[in-house]
Design a protein around this motif. Structure first.
Motif, PDB file in Angstrom:
ATOM      1  N   TYR A  84      -9.670  -6.326  -0.855  1.00 31.74           N
ATOM      2  CA  TYR A  84      -8.350  -6.772  -0.432  1.00 31.74           C
ATOM      3  C   TYR A  84      -8.435  -8.049   0.377  1.00 31.74           C
ATOM      4  CZ  TYR A  84      -3.383  -5.718   0.279  1.00 31.74           C
ATOM      5  OH  TYR A  84      -2.016  -5.744   0.231  1.00 31.74           O
ATOM      6  N   LEU A 121       0.814  -1.220   0.000  1.00 33.94           N
ATOM      7  CA  LEU A 121       0.000   0.000   0.000  1.00 33.94           C
ATOM      8  C   LEU A 121       0.849   1.271   0.000  1.00 33.94           C
ATOM      9  CD1 LEU A 121      -3.033  -0.756   2.356  1.00 33.94           C
ATOM     10  CD2 LEU A 121      -2.655  -1.312  -0.060  1.00 33.94           C
ATOM     11  N   VAL A 167      -0.684  -3.782  -6.096  1.00 32.14           N
ATOM     12  CA  VAL A 167      -1.786  -2.821  -6.019  1.00 32.14           C
ATOM     13  C   VAL A 167      -1.541  -1.703  -7.030  1.00 32.14           C
ATOM     14  CG1 VAL A 167      -2.928  -1.117  -4.529  1.00 32.14           C
ATOM     15  CG2 VAL A 167      -2.222  -3.339  -3.596  1.00 32.14           C
ATOM     16  N   TYR A 187     -11.338  -1.990  -4.492  1.00 30.50           N
ATOM     17  CA  TYR A 187     -10.716  -3.320  -4.538  1.00 30.50           C
ATOM     18  C   TYR A 187     -10.998  -4.113  -3.260  1.00 30.50           C
ATOM     19  CZ  TYR A 187      -7.022  -6.869  -4.820  1.00 30.50           C
ATOM     20  OH  TYR A 187      -6.323  -8.042  -4.846  1.00 30.50           O
ATOM     21  N   MET A 225      -7.213   0.817  -7.922  1.00 32.14           N
ATOM     22  CA  MET A 225      -7.876  -0.110  -6.990  1.00 32.14           C
ATOM     23  C   MET A 225      -8.443   0.608  -5.754  1.00 32.14           C
ATOM     24  SD  MET A 225      -5.279  -3.321  -6.831  1.00 32.14           S
ATOM     25  CE  MET A 225      -5.000  -4.452  -8.176  1.00 32.14           C
ATOM     26  N   LEU A 250     -10.322  -1.805   0.018  1.00 34.24           N
ATOM     27  CA  LEU A 250      -9.182  -0.892   0.073  1.00 34.24           C
ATOM     28  C   LEU A 250      -9.656   0.558  -0.072  1.00 34.24           C
ATOM     29  CD1 LEU A 250      -6.101  -0.431   0.040  1.00 34.24           C
ATOM     30  CD2 LEU A 250      -6.171  -0.790  -2.439  1.00 34.24           C
TER      31      LEU A 250
END
Lengths: 476, 450
Positions: A281, A253, A271, A279, A275, A321
């Protein structure tokens, strides 16, 4: 001293679009008893400043321990040289200037290190070291304590003034057991138990009597069967969860990795910028925060090293995310929301995006409920091996100690437990998150990244967690 | 060292004299100096991410009274008057601490070690010129990313017994990679090290980069987990050797049963008879003395004909285990590890590989079973699939899990004849002076797992 430095800054700060000075001091004491012998006591006082200049479309820095007016003037001259050299091709020169703030932070220290006599601390460590003499199979014993007093001051030409100070204490006990060609190492503290605070941290992590268990477990592991090779459920203790969070959530991240800054060294990320916000995660049980305000956690602070005020932020909520780990510069470059995490490891390195306190939030399951949900699996404690690809996706981790789980109950010890997986799918197999009673506030002193390289302390708090369908295996 | 001082060495000698002048009866002071004047520029996609200069003067003071010793590392300004005051303050703090410490049975202090001076100068780089050349060097459709680190690195030792050692080397290190913009993980990594930046050598390597990026444009060859014949180039073997160096060659790790080479040390395993490893500091970038002032022999054999031949022994381990020291640091880790080349000529590597993996670099190794010297890690940067002795396609990132005993023992097919000089680009705390010299190896049945 700080008043004098501020006055010097004002006298030497050049007439440029923006200039700053960050003073960083780390005073260190390390006491280490090995096999009942005190190794030479190590002190340290590492201090200096890093000045920056932005001017005319360029940016540069210079670091020095010469804090005289002449020394600062020379550093500013060099930083101006770099600003000229990078004119028209500087990434740093194009990010927004920091908003001037004034503030401070003082970390906790119930028992300041300076109040304890060295002889008393040595006796205390010798006691822990001696406790590990449980059996002739124990061939190496260590008990140590590292204490660091950290102080920083950030000033800039627009009037910023941020002063922060905290103590970090890292106790460590190690026992090595050996018999017939195999060795087993059991540790407590060290890599996973860095905390802000004074000697109260030693009492919490390594109280009298605790080191004996370290040695007992090392000895017991020698006789344990090898961890089986199978795909099964695992329950990971907090001192393994912090490594899992660190490598397969924290690093992926980091916005500077996603922006490509680290492609030559620490790597990239699976990533991508698109996203954020959508996204999945992990499973709905996955909640992760950036939290610089946890009492005693090792990377608590009020401002990052760019002077951005730090506050708790959700990175992943119910598995989705939301936000990246990037400071003001990376947020401006990426257009993705971030956090206050521009950090430098020392006076001689510029700030970059780092983890700070990155925590997995507690769920609702007791430890017994986590284990009770597993019919056939492995419980693992204390990371000892970590490897992950440069995009932070394919990983393989190993632990010091494992225990079979049979029919919902902890069973026999197993040695050399390893598991492997892929970040992008691993967190979706999160099947249970421990409640607050299983949560531990931990942290590591050794997170490496950046060019030039920087090693920083990062905090992770996590409960125990349960994952389904993981590839587990043992040693050779 | 600031331009305002005469020279770093003059400052150092003055500082040592001043530090020793205030010692009291029965005291001994040893001083180790690690300094550097460094330019750093990191770059990404044709732009400079951060550029700057670091002037660093770190001094470690070790005060001994009989068998009691305490040490302190402090950062100094490079200005003799101010630094003398600071050193005397720190010695006073150590003086207050030492009586509280127990006697140290393993303390060994340098005595009768030689004075040495080594200075390797280079024409100072112009960082702007380097950036002009490097940052804009990306072939069409690619980004260049990396770091340029250059300047003078200094190490020195002085003792109140009179010993003096000085080591000053100029170095320039460009560590960079070129990444295709159209495909993630398709990249080529290079480095260029020497006393000064060599523009013509850079141009040659930039040409190699362009050619290798062309191959990386081809569709990837899918590789399933399994065992493969593989060529591990010198940079890949360097990563493996870093693992072996993590306790493998140090006496303390060996005697306390933590060495990953324990099975070999106990006679239960060995490398191939063509494998010869030694610590070879002669002519290396690393100083010929360690932090406590002990001289380091030119060569320390570690593995000869595939079997253990010696260990790196610090002065402290020397006392503890009753073995002569080899001038190793406390970490007992190689700084100039050298592996002898074999018979496989560079032009014959692909042909001898036949069909299999050509691995340029590995990444992020760690032990999956330390006692078995089994490690896991990743391929990274240019890794290719080879068929019929020809590179046919790139291979996406793969995980391996393998033992050194297979790789350098049972499954070792050949060792490359070319021994590459690999400068360590590490800059944690300070610029590394480690330089290792390694060949590549051709191996059978290399295990890929994920």
């Amino acid at each position: 001293m700080l008043e004098g430095l501020e006055a010097s800054f004002r006298r030497t700060c050049p007439a440029v679009e923006h200039a700053s000075l960050r003073w960083h001091r780390e005073s260190r004491n390390v006491a280490h008893v090995r096999n009942d012998v005190l190794e030479p006591w190590m002190r340290g006082d590492e201090a200096g400043v890093l000045v920056t200049v932005r001017d005319g479309g360029g940016a540069g820095y210079a670091a020095t321990s010469d804090l005289s007016d002449a020394g600062l003037a020379e550093a500013f001259r060099r930083a101006q040289g770099w600003a000229a050299r990078t004119r028209g091709r500087s990434i740093q020169a194009e990010v927004p200037l920091p908003t001037p703030v004034e503030g401070s932070y003082e970390g906790p220290a119930e028992q300041p290190f300076t109040r304890v006599a060295p002889a008393e601390l040595i006796d205390r460590l010798r006691q822990s070291c001696a406790e590990m003499t449980v059996d002739p199979s124990i061939v190496d014993r260590h008990a140590s304590l590292e204490h660091v007093d950290v102080e920083t001051l950030l000033l800039d030409s627009a009037g910023m003034r941020v002063h922060q100070r905290y103590e970090v204490t890292i106790p460590f006990a190690v026992a090595v057991a050996h018999v017939a060609g195999d060795s087993q190492v059991r540790t407590l503290g060290g890599r996973g138990h860095a905390r802000q605070g004074g000697l109260e941290v030693l009492e919490r992590i390594l109280p009298p009597g605790r080191a004996r268990r370290v040695a007992d477990e090392a000895r017991e592991l020698l006789a344990a069967p090898m961890c089986p090779e199978q795909t099964c459920d695992v329950v990971l203790a907090p001192d393994q969860m912090i490594l899992q969070i660190h490598e397969s959530i924290g690093h992926p991240l980091e916005l500077d990795r996603i922006l490509g800054d680290e492609r030559n060294y620490a790597g990239t990320s699976f990533v991508t910028l698109d996203m954020f916000g959508t996204y999945r995660y992990g499973s709905e049980l996955l909640d992760v925060t950036f939290d610089p305000d946890v009492h005693g956690q090792v990377a608590s602070y009020a401002f990052d090293d760019d002077g951005t005020p730090a506050k708790r932020q959700w990175l992943i909520r119910k598995g989705i995310l939301e936000r990246g780990l990037g400071g003001a510069a990376s947020q401006a470059r990426s257009g993705v929301p971030g956090v206050a995490n521009a950090r430098a490891c020392a006076w001689n390195r510029p700030p970059i995006d780092r983890m700070a306190n990155l925590n997995l939030e507690p769920g609702t399951s007791s430890f017994d409920e986590l284990v009770g949900a597993v019919e056939d699996g492995v419980y693992m404690e204390t990371n000892c091996s970590w490897s992950i690809d440069d995009a932070r996706n394919k990983f393989q981790f190993g632990c010091e100690m494992g225990r079979r789980i049979r029919d919902g109950k902890l069973a026999e010890l197993v040695r050399k437990p390893n598991y492997r997986g892929i970040s992008a799918t691993f967190w979706r197999n999160l099947a249970g998150v421990g409640d607050a009673s299983t949560r531990e506030v931990l942290g590591t002193p050794n997170c490496g990244k950046g060019e030039p390289n920087q090693m920083v302390r990062v905090g992770h708090a996590s409960p125990a967690c349960h994952f389904r369908d993981i590839a587990v295996f043992g040693g050779a | 060292m600031s331009d305002r001082t005469d020279s770093a060495r003059t400052w150092w000698e003055g500082l040592a004299r001043a530090a020793f002048s205030g010692l009291q009866a029965g005291e001994r002071l040893d001083v180790y100096y690690a300094g550097e004047s460094s330019d750093f520029a990191r770059f990404n996609a044709g732009r400079v991410r951060q550029g700057g200069t670091v002037e660093q003067n770190r001094v470690s003071l070790s005060l001994s009274c009989g068998a009691r010793q305490a040490s302190s590392a402090i950062d100094l300004a490079g200005q003799l008057d101010a630094d003398t005051l600071r050193v005397r303050q720190e010695v006073a703090a150590l003086r207050a601490l030492v009586p509280a410490l127990p006697e140290d049975p393993w303390l060994l202090l340098a005595d009768g070690e030689p004075d040495t001076v080594r200075e390797v100068t280079g024409r100072p780089d112009d960082p702007g010129d380097v950036l002009d050349l490097v940052v804009g060097s990306a072939p069409a459709g690619a980004d260049v990313v990396g770091i340029y680190a250059a300047g003078t690195v200094r190490r020195a030792f002085a003792s109140s017994t009179g010993q003096r050692n000085w080591h000053e080397v100029a170095s320039s290190h460009l560590d960079w990679s070129a990444h295709r913009q159209d495909a993630r993980d398709r990249a080529v990594k290079k480095d260029l090290a020497g006393p000064s930046f060599d523009a013509s050598a850079f141009e040659r390597k930039a040409g190699e980069v362009a050619r290798e990026l062309e191959v990386l444009a081809r569709p990837a060859h899918k590789v399933a987990p399994g065992r493969y014949r593989a060529w591990l180039g010198p940079a890949a073997l360097h990563e493996w050797m870093q693992m072996l160096a993590w306790g493998g060659f140090g006496l303390k790790a060996q005697r306390t049963k933590q060495s990953p080479l324990l099975r070999m040390l106990e006679g239960d395993a060995r490398f191939g008879t063509d494998v010869h490893l030694e610590e070879h500091v002669e002519g290396a970038l690393a100083p010929a003395f360690q932090g406590d002032g002990f001289a380091r022999p030119a060569r320390v054999p570690l593995v000869t004909a595939g079997a253990p031949a010696g260990a790196l022994v610090s002065p402290r381990s020397s006392r503890e285990f009753g073995v002569p020291h080899t001038g190793a640091s406390d970490a007992e880790r190689p700084e100039a590890l050298t592996m002898a080349g074999g018979s496989l000529a560079p032009d014959d590597v692909l042909g001898s590989l036949g069909t299999g993996l050509y691995v340029g670099n590995l990444w992020y190794l760690n032990f999956s079973d330390r006692m078995a010297c089994r490690a896991t890690g990743m391929t990274r940067f240019a890794t290719f699939w080879v068929e019929g002795g020809e590179i046919v396609a790139p291979v996406d990132t793969m995980r391996f899990d393998e033992t050194a005993y297979h790789m350098l023992g049972d499954n070792l097919v050949a060792i490359g004849s070319d021994v590459e000089t690999l400068a360590d680009g590490s800059t944690y705390g300070a610029r590394s002076t480690d330089v290792w010299r390694l060949p590549g190896v051709l191996v059978e049945d290399y295990a890929l797992t994920l």
